[in-house]
Design an enzyme around this catalytic site. Structure first.
Site: not given
Ligand code: CO
Length: 171
Positions: A45, A50, A88-89, A131-132, A135
């Site tokens: 995701g 991000q 997480c990226l 999670h997203e 963000h």
């Molecule tokens: Co993340």
């Protein structure tokens, strides 16, 4: 476009809702999936903040070719509890166990037809959506993890300096 990493204040901003869904948004979604596919380790995701855009857009691909993108997503129902390892990226190679709702209902706009949708999700999809959506509110999964010792780190990756500092200051 590059993925913004932990410590950058953009990740802590509240994302603005999107009121015009045009080609630029749809192109952005394609780019976001590309970025996700090309990242190491691979993500499931990505949220627009991000990549430096504080707007309410998320993309998710928990299974190959099963893509979901949502505009202005809002979780309207949460049920049960479930603990699983999350990454997480923006904090690549770092993992930790996070408690999330097991089942959720999310409301948003489908960018493909600009129509409102309500989705029910459970398991990894429910986790990814939570999670997203976090963000978009400036929340990162590590915010739920109490001690630095509770994080695991893949070989070749390190815990970001600012995250180390965060745990040091919490003590
Ligand atoms: Co993340």
């Amino acid at each position: 476009m590059e993925i913004i990493k932990y410590g950058n204040p953009i990740l802590r901003k509240k994302a603005k809702s999107i009121n015009k869904i045009d080609k630029s948004i749809r192109d952005l979604i394609v780019d976001m999936f590309d970025i996700m596919h090309n990242s190491t380790p691979k993500g499931v995701g990505l949220a627009a903040p991000q990549i430096g855009l504080p707007i309410q857009l998320i993309v998710i691909e928990t299974e190959p070719n099963k893509q979901l993108s949502l505009i202005n997503p809002e979780i309207i129902e949460s049920k049960g509890k479930d603990t699983a390892l999350e990454g997480c990226l923006s904090i690549p190679g770092v993992w930790g166990n996070v408690i999330r709702a097991k089942k959720i209902k999310v409301r948003g706009i489908n960018p493909n037809n600009s129509k409102k949708i309500i989705l029910e999700a459970e398991g990894i999809l429910a986790r990814a959506i939570q999670h997203e959506v976090d963000h978009l509110n400036g929340i990162l999964f590590t915010d739920y993890i109490e001690k630095i010792e509770d994080l695991c780190v893949d070989e070749g990756f390190v815990i970001p300096e600012k995250l180390r500092l965060y745990y040091k200051e919490r003590k």
